[in-house]
Every structure is written in structure tokens, then in C-alpha cells.
Design an enzyme around this catalytic site. Sequence first.
Site, PDB file in Angstrom:
ATOM      1  N   SER A 140       0.700  -1.326  -0.093  1.00  0.00           N
ATOM      2  CA  SER A 140      -0.111   0.078  -0.015  1.00  0.00           C
ATOM      3  C   SER A 140       0.789   1.404  -0.008  1.00  0.00           C
ATOM      4  O   SER A 140       2.064   1.154   0.530  1.00  0.00           O
ATOM      5  CB  SER A 140      -0.885  -0.056   1.199  1.00  0.00           C
ATOM      6  OG  SER A 140      -1.711   1.157   1.152  1.00  0.00           O
ATOM      7  N   TYR A 153      -1.043  -0.282  10.859  1.00  0.00           N
ATOM      8  CA  TYR A 153      -1.199  -0.703   9.628  1.00  0.00           C
ATOM      9  C   TYR A 153      -0.109  -0.409   8.743  1.00  0.00           C
ATOM     10  O   TYR A 153       0.486  -0.933   7.756  1.00  0.00           O
ATOM     11  CB  TYR A 153      -2.460   0.079   9.150  1.00  0.00           C
ATOM     12  CG  TYR A 153      -2.858  -0.486   7.655  1.00  0.00           C
ATOM     13  CD1 TYR A 153      -3.449  -1.688   7.094  1.00  0.00           C
ATOM     14  CD2 TYR A 153      -2.813   0.287   6.684  1.00  0.00           C
ATOM     15  CE1 TYR A 153      -3.663  -2.014   6.063  1.00  0.00           C
ATOM     16  CE2 TYR A 153      -3.008   0.201   5.289  1.00  0.00           C
ATOM     17  CZ  TYR A 153      -3.616  -1.077   4.986  1.00  0.00           C
ATOM     18  OH  TYR A 153      -3.846  -1.247   3.672  1.00  0.00           O
TER      19      TYR A 153
HETATM   20  N1  LIG Z   1      -8.946  -0.500  -0.071  1.00  0.00           N
HETATM   21  C1  LIG Z   1      -7.720   0.261  -0.009  1.00  0.00           C
HETATM   22  O1  LIG Z   1      -7.952   1.456  -0.065  1.00  0.00           O
HETATM   23  C2  LIG Z   1      -6.496  -0.378  -0.117  1.00  0.00           C
HETATM   24  C3  LIG Z   1      -5.319   0.420  -0.423  1.00  0.00           C
HETATM   25  C4  LIG Z   1      -4.246  -0.318  -0.439  1.00  0.00           C
HETATM   26  C5  LIG Z   1      -4.083  -1.615  -0.164  1.00  0.00           C
HETATM   27  N2  LIG Z   1      -5.189  -2.200   0.124  1.00  0.00           N
HETATM   28  C6  LIG Z   1      -5.018  -3.708   0.428  1.00  0.00           C
HETATM   29  O2  LIG Z   1      -5.657  -4.357  -0.542  1.00  0.00           O
HETATM   30  C7  LIG Z   1      -5.827  -5.617   0.272  1.00  0.00           C
HETATM   31  C8  LIG Z   1      -7.541  -6.224   0.003  1.00  0.00           C
HETATM   32  O3  LIG Z   1      -8.051  -5.039   0.647  1.00  0.00           O
HETATM   33  P1  LIG Z   1      -9.708  -4.579  -0.004  1.00  0.00           P
HETATM   34  O4  LIG Z   1      -9.657  -3.196   0.139  1.00  0.00           O
HETATM   35  O5  LIG Z   1     -10.039  -5.520  -0.883  1.00  0.00           O
HETATM   36  O6  LIG Z   1     -10.463  -5.181   1.536  1.00  0.00           O
HETATM   37  P2  LIG Z   1     -11.450  -6.229   2.001  1.00  0.00           P
HETATM   38  O7  LIG Z   1     -12.501  -6.296   0.796  1.00  0.00           O
HETATM   39  O8  LIG Z   1     -11.797  -6.233   3.282  1.00  0.00           O
HETATM   40  O9  LIG Z   1     -10.786  -7.580   1.462  1.00  0.00           O
HETATM   41  C9  LIG Z   1     -10.009  -8.103   2.441  1.00  0.00           C
HETATM   42  C10 LIG Z   1      -9.703  -9.620   1.834  1.00  0.00           C
HETATM   43  O10 LIG Z   1      -8.837 -10.281   3.036  1.00  0.00           O
HETATM   44  C11 LIG Z   1      -9.254 -11.226   3.404  1.00  0.00           C
HETATM   45  N3  LIG Z   1      -8.775 -11.680   4.586  1.00  0.00           N
HETATM   46  C12 LIG Z   1      -8.759 -10.975   5.755  1.00  0.00           C
HETATM   47  N4  LIG Z   1      -8.341 -11.675   6.813  1.00  0.00           N
HETATM   48  C13 LIG Z   1      -8.021 -12.774   6.542  1.00  0.00           C
HETATM   49  C14 LIG Z   1      -7.542 -14.003   7.189  1.00  0.00           C
HETATM   50  N5  LIG Z   1      -7.515 -14.138   8.461  1.00  0.00           N
HETATM   51  N6  LIG Z   1      -7.522 -15.184   6.349  1.00  0.00           N
HETATM   52  C15 LIG Z   1      -7.772 -15.240   4.983  1.00  0.00           C
HETATM   53  N7  LIG Z   1      -8.017 -14.299   4.405  1.00  0.00           N
HETATM   54  C16 LIG Z   1      -8.446 -12.869   5.096  1.00  0.00           C
HETATM   55  C17 LIG Z   1     -10.901 -11.380   3.345  1.00  0.00           C
HETATM   56  O11 LIG Z   1     -11.419 -12.410   3.291  1.00  0.00           O
HETATM   57  P3  LIG Z   1     -12.192 -13.035   4.669  1.00  0.00           P
HETATM   58  O12 LIG Z   1     -12.752 -11.805   5.497  1.00  0.00           O
HETATM   59  O13 LIG Z   1     -13.281 -13.855   4.001  1.00  0.00           O
HETATM   60  O14 LIG Z   1     -11.491 -14.138   5.297  1.00  0.00           O
HETATM   61  C18 LIG Z   1     -10.924 -10.546   1.935  1.00  0.00           C
HETATM   62  O15 LIG Z   1     -10.953 -11.391   0.986  1.00  0.00           O
HETATM   63  C19 LIG Z   1      -5.474  -5.618   1.669  1.00  0.00           C
HETATM   64  O16 LIG Z   1      -4.141  -6.306   1.779  1.00  0.00           O
HETATM   65  C20 LIG Z   1      -5.391  -4.075   1.882  1.00  0.00           C
HETATM   66  O17 LIG Z   1      -4.483  -3.954   2.922  1.00  0.00           O
HETATM   67  C21 LIG Z   1      -6.199  -1.917   0.152  1.00  0.00           C
END
Ligand SMILES: NC(=O)c1ccc[n+]([C@@H]2O[C@H](COP(=O)([O-])OP(=O)(O)OC[C@H]3O[C@@H](n4cnc5c(N)ncnc54)[C@H](OP(=O)(O)O)[C@@H]3O)[C@@H](O)[C@H]2O)c1
Length: 247
Positions: A140, A153
Amino acid sequence: MPSFKTAIVIGASSGIGECLVRQLCKEGVTVAALARREPELARIRADLGADGERVRTYAHDVTDYGSVPGLFDRIRADLGDVDLVIYNAGVMPAVAEGEYNFQKDHDMVAVNLLGAMAWLNPVAAYMEARRAGTIVGISSVAGDRGRRGNPGYHTTKAALTTYLEALRNRLSRYGVTVVTVKPGPVATPMTKNLGKLPLLIEADVAASGILAHARAGSVEGYVPAPWWPIMTVIQAVPSFIFRRTNI
Ligand SMILES: NC(=O)c1ccc[n+]([C@@H]2O[C@H](COP(=O)([O-])OP(=O)(O)OC[C@H]3O[C@@H](n4cnc5c(N)ncnc54)[C@H](OP(=O)(O)O)[C@@H]3O)[C@@H](O)[C@H]2O)c1
């Protein structure tokens, strides 16, 4: 430029991970989709109709570190050799100004960093032996500076970026590509309560940017691209100024 036949997406049940599964599957890639919420994985596969036959779902908690080698073996038994592994799982609990909460920090380290190591260590060993493959880690822009908002984070993403760099430095000599992707804000369940965010993009736009970096074998790719000059400037701001700002 590699073309992928088989992929594993870890953290595939919503947001960016869901869009990665959908796009890979529509491109003809056979995908192993992993997350804790199996019903969400089943929903994604069902939505894909006939294409969904290329998606295999696995209920998995990345903090169950000991189960990773066995599950990785099982996925390869199901899919065959794996060309692309994307570590996308991440959590970012809300942290208030002035809140110092070890449990939240622990949970972020457990998923965002230790889960990545638990998965990418055996993946690296496998790809090194095979002399082929692409690893993508979803870091990120938040890892580029230690900002005030959520110290835990920022720390996990900075550490993930460094871990991926070290993997790249180990694996490039074996023909294995390690790509670090640093998205800016993306509209997903993770960010839905955070109010107005700068340069916010939709999750499908983030997923296509991530896959473009995977195919190009980028070292570090910002999504969308304007974050590269922005973060280059922000990284150069001296600490004595940075600490007085809220950027
Ligand atoms: N959204 C943003 O602005 C942003 C920006 C930069 C980077 N990111 C990164 O992008 C990635 C995806 O995030 P997102 O924004 O798409 O959020 P999200 O919709 O909350 O997705 C998070 C994913 O991680 C999985 N996860 C969380 N805890 C887990 C566990 N203990 N075991 C297995 N899977 C787990 C969740 O699946 P389950 O809950 O079903 O397990 C879900 O599929 C993350 O690494 C986040 O830090 C996001």
C-alpha cells in the site's frame, strides 16, 4: 511478458481480491480462491456462470499458519503447477486518534505480514525449484511513511514491502518475478466508513492495474500511476516537517 494459466489469490472473498478472481477467470486462468468466508467465495464462483468452473474455492484463515504447506500441496494437486500467487489478504481495523491498541496491531501483523510470510515462503521455495513463477504482494501507499492515523497498519505494509524486496533479491536469479503493488485508496469494504479519500478508485480498476503490473513484472507498481510521483515527494518530506502535517 508472462501469461498465466494457473493462479492462487489469497484474500479473494471481497473488494480487490474478488475483482482479481473475476478478471483472471474471465481471461481463462484457472484460479484457487482463498478466504475465510466460504459463502462469499461460492457467490463469486456462481456469479461467473460457466467461467466459474475455472474457480476452485478453499476456506482458509491465513493466521492458521501451520495449515499453509498442506493446503498449498492440495491446491497444486487440484490445479497443477501454479504460475501466479497473489497475497492480497489484509485487515485494517479503525483506530482512533490517541488509541494505542495492541490487539488491533497484533491482528494486522498476523494477517498482513505473518500470513504473507507463511504463504510466500513455501511459494518462493517452490518457484525457486521450478525456476519460474510470479509472486504479487498487495502492499500500500500506506507503507511508504509512518503516518499518524494507524501506526500498526503502516508498519505492516512497510514490512511487507521490505519482505517482498528481499524475496525479489533472492529469487530474480532463478527466473522468478516478485511484484510489489502499492494501491492508493480503493472503494472496498475496508474503506467504506472512511469518508472522502483522495484519488479513490473502484476495486475492478485496482485489480486490472495490479494484473497489468503482474504481467509486466514491475518491481514496485503504484495503482493508479499518479501515486508514484505523489509518494516520491511525500517520502522526501523531512520528518521535522512531516510530523506537523496530516498527509
Ligand atoms: N482498499 C484500499 O484502499 C486499499 C489500499 C491499499 C491496499 N489495500 C490492500 O488491499 C488488500 C485487499 O483489501 P480490500 O480493500 O479489498 O479489503 P476487503 O474487501 O476487506 O478484503 C480483504 C480480504 O482479505 C481477506 N482476509 C482478511 N483476513 C483474513 C484471514 N485471516 N484469512 C484469510 N483471508 C483474510 C478477506 O477475506 P475473509 O474476511 O473472507 O477471510 C478479504 O477477502 C489488503 O491487503 C489491503 O490492505 C487496500
